[in-house]
Design an enzyme around this catalytic site. Structure first.
Site, PDB file in Angstrom:
ATOM      1  N   CYS A 146     -22.474  -0.098 -41.911  1.00 11.77           N
ATOM      2  CA  CYS A 146     -22.245   0.636 -40.453  1.00 11.77           C
ATOM      3  C   CYS A 146     -23.288   1.486 -40.309  1.00 11.77           C
ATOM      4  O   CYS A 146     -24.423   1.732 -41.006  1.00 11.77           O
ATOM      5  CB  CYS A 146     -20.799   1.414 -40.728  1.00 11.77           C
ATOM      6  SG  CYS A 146     -20.767   3.010 -41.775  1.00 11.77           S
ATOM      7  N   ASP A 201     -23.576   4.642 -42.543  1.00 14.22           N
ATOM      8  CA  ASP A 201     -24.379   4.395 -43.837  1.00 14.22           C
ATOM      9  C   ASP A 201     -25.921   4.490 -43.653  1.00 14.22           C
ATOM     10  O   ASP A 201     -26.809   4.816 -44.686  1.00 14.22           O
ATOM     11  CB  ASP A 201     -24.028   3.025 -44.284  1.00 14.22           C
ATOM     12  CG  ASP A 201     -22.798   2.844 -44.895  1.00 14.22           C
ATOM     13  OD1 ASP A 201     -22.172   3.703 -45.041  1.00 14.22           O
ATOM     14  OD2 ASP A 201     -22.137   1.517 -44.969  1.00 14.22           O
ATOM     15  N   CYS A 239     -15.860   0.986 -40.957  1.00 16.38           N
ATOM     16  CA  CYS A 239     -17.326   0.652 -40.608  1.00 16.38           C
ATOM     17  C   CYS A 239     -17.169  -0.299 -39.375  1.00 16.38           C
ATOM     18  O   CYS A 239     -18.153  -0.355 -38.642  1.00 16.38           O
ATOM     19  CB  CYS A 239     -17.696  -0.261 -42.050  1.00 16.38           C
ATOM     20  SG  CYS A 239     -18.207   0.463 -43.323  1.00 16.38           S
TER      21      CYS A 239
END
Length: 217
Positions: free
Chosen positions: A102, A105, A168
């Site tokens: 995602c 991240d 995500c």
């Protein structure tokens, strides 16, 4: 909830709820996996055992909590937040093209890796390319300049690398606030963060994990 031109923005409670939903029970394993995957090769259970002086049983227990972890045909790990397999979020670090699950991240992993990273993604609304340069201390380049992030609060059964579908899938780089308004109209659980707000959120999440990993070593 704060609003900017009709777009729901994050408030303090939501900020804290995201952090709580991304709590990691085995931060030392998460950190080892992240850094090992950043080398661009699959990671074996034995390498985790040896590096962290754990039994294979304890390694399996930790990996069980990382329910979305992806394995290759040899049983080695190829994705756990950071991925060797393509996703919409390209993550170029130390000359290696990797991927993240995602947008958040992509903003928080440079801190854990202590590296400057080139990130490339596409807006899910317009299809426009989004490019960023992210370092351990912030975001130094964003194109288009109007990029924001869509965000959701993880489910109660979330955690570290156990939120790919519930979290995500809703966390993306959006090319503009106009596109963000369209996204929010179609995803009522979403709210919008500026890139700087999202980086701060990611920093808080990863800092907690780094401190937890240090306490386990």
């Amino acid at each position: 909830m704060i609003r900017r031109e009709g777009i729901a923005m994050v408030d303090v409670n939501a900020f804290e709820a995201v952090q709580a939903g991304l709590n990691c029970d085995h931060p030392e394993v998460w950190l080892f996996l992240l850094r090992a995957l950043s080398e661009g090769q699959p990671v074996s259970r034995t390498s985790i055992k040896d590096a962290l002086a754990m039994s294979l049983t304890d390694v399996e227990v930790a990996l069980w909590t990382f329910a979305d972890t992806v394995y290759d045909d040899n049983g080695d790990i190829v994705a756990c937040g950071l991925s060797l397999l393509p996703t919409p979020h390209s993550f170029k670090v130390c000359g290696k093209e990797l991927y993240t699950w995602c947008a958040l991240d992509a903003l928080m992993y440079p801190r854990a890796l202590d590296q400057v990273v080139q990130v490339e993604s596409r807006c899910p609304v317009t299809g426009s390319r989004v490019c960023l340069t992210v370092s351990p201390t912030g975001v130094s380049y964003v194109s288009p300049a109007e990029v924001v992030l869509s965000m959701v609060i993880p489910g109660k059964k979330g955690g570290c690398c156990n939120v790919r579908s519930s979290f995500c899938s809703g966390v993306h780089f959006i090319s503009s606030e106009e596109a963000a308004a369209t996204w929010v109209s179609q995803h009522p659980d979403a709210f919008i963060l500026s890139v700087n707000e999202a980086w701060q959120l990611g920093y808080a999440v990863v800092q907690r994990r780094l401190e937890g990993a240090a306490a386990q070593m």
